[in-house]
Design an enzyme around this catalytic site. Structure first.
Site, PDB file in Angstrom:
ATOM      1  N   HIS A  62       0.825  -1.194   0.000  1.00  9.93           N
ATOM      2  CA  HIS A  62       0.000   0.000   0.000  1.00  9.93           C
ATOM      3  C   HIS A  62       0.867   1.255   0.000  1.00  9.93           C
ATOM      4  O   HIS A  62       1.850   1.338   0.738  1.00  9.93           O
ATOM      5  CB  HIS A  62      -0.891   0.030   1.243  1.00  9.93           C
ATOM      6  CG  HIS A  62      -1.835  -1.128   1.341  1.00  9.93           C
ATOM      7  ND1 HIS A  62      -2.252  -1.654   2.543  1.00  9.93           N
ATOM      8  CD2 HIS A  62      -2.435  -1.875   0.373  1.00  9.93           C
ATOM      9  CE1 HIS A  62      -3.083  -2.666   2.319  1.00  9.93           C
ATOM     10  NE2 HIS A  62      -3.200  -2.820   1.008  1.00  9.93           N
ATOM     11  N   TYR A 132       0.992   2.095  13.428  1.00 10.08           N
ATOM     12  CA  TYR A 132       1.398   3.066  12.417  1.00 10.08           C
ATOM     13  C   TYR A 132       1.300   4.481  12.995  1.00 10.08           C
ATOM     14  O   TYR A 132       0.228   4.883  13.462  1.00 10.08           O
ATOM     15  CB  TYR A 132       0.451   3.048  11.220  1.00 10.08           C
ATOM     16  CG  TYR A 132       0.324   1.796  10.427  1.00 10.08           C
ATOM     17  CD1 TYR A 132       0.778   1.733   9.111  1.00 10.08           C
ATOM     18  CD2 TYR A 132      -0.325   0.673  10.940  1.00 10.08           C
ATOM     19  CE1 TYR A 132       0.622   0.591   8.344  1.00 10.08           C
ATOM     20  CE2 TYR A 132      -0.489  -0.475  10.185  1.00 10.08           C
ATOM     21  CZ  TYR A 132      -0.023  -0.511   8.887  1.00 10.08           C
ATOM     22  OH  TYR A 132      -0.196  -1.635   8.125  1.00 10.08           O
TER      23      TYR A 132
END
Length: 202
Positions: A62, A132
């Site tokens: 991604h 993240y």
């Protein structure tokens, strides 16, 4: 902490240096000044995400369109994962190149992935949790998907059985097809973003 560049230009491995005593250990997971000194980039956190995956779940590759971009620092906070970074920047000296690293909760090893690079990982244990830190808030429709099993990338996942993937990840284009479709960022776009980050919001 030790911050070293990976085989993908502008992606960095962050390895903590724990301090131990009779209570346990302490380490710095991220220090802004150290990351900036190593990378030249101003990393500002605007969103924090967590994923939890079963063993053999493969997420990615991604990336994010430019603009808005979305740089990340990824850490494993439970379990273990094999993480891959892929250069998606058209015109980059390392376009299409990759590097991999094992991340697990015990080591605290993180990876810094700035705008223009793609990220994916395979969970090596059940209940693997990844954290993240993101430089931008998520904007719907800006995610770039590239097939993590693209033969041209030849990412060394070490799979012994078919991975568990989302329908979207399984249908993602190869890197060559994504480049031909014009959906990938350019190296120059990303360099401008690194030099001139957007001002803090709010």
């Amino acid at each position: 902490m030790r911050i070293t560049e990976t085989a993908v230009r502008d992606a960095y491995r962050i390895e903590p240096e724990p301090i131990s005593d009779h209570r346990g250990t302490f380490h710095e997971g991220l220090r802004h000044s150290a990351l900036r000194a190593a990378t030249g980039h101003d990393f500002r956190v605007r969103q924090v995400n967590f994923t939890v995956s079963g063993r053999n779940v493969l997420r990615g590759i991604h990336g994010t369109t430019m603009p808005p971009g979305q740089g990340k620092v990824l850490t494993c906070v439970r379990g273990a994962a094999l993480t891959a970074v892929v250069d998606l920047r058209v015109g980059s000296p390392t376009f299409g190149h990759h590097d991999t690293l094992r991340q697990d909760a015990g080591s605290g090893t993180a990876v810094y992935v700035p705008d223009g690079l793609g990220l994916g990982y395979v969970a090596l244990t059940d209940d693997t949790c990844m954290n993240y830190l993101c430089t931008e808030e998520y904007v719907h429709g800006t995610i770039i998907d590239v097939d993590a099993l693209d033969p041209a990338l030849a990412l060394p996942w070490g799979l012994t059985e078919p991975p568990v993937r989302s329908a979207r990840d399984a249908a993602a284009p190869t890197l060559a097809a994504a480049a031909a479709a014009g959906i990938l960022p350019t190296y120059e776009q990303c360099l401008r973003a690194y030099r001139d980050p957007s001002p803090p919001s709010g």
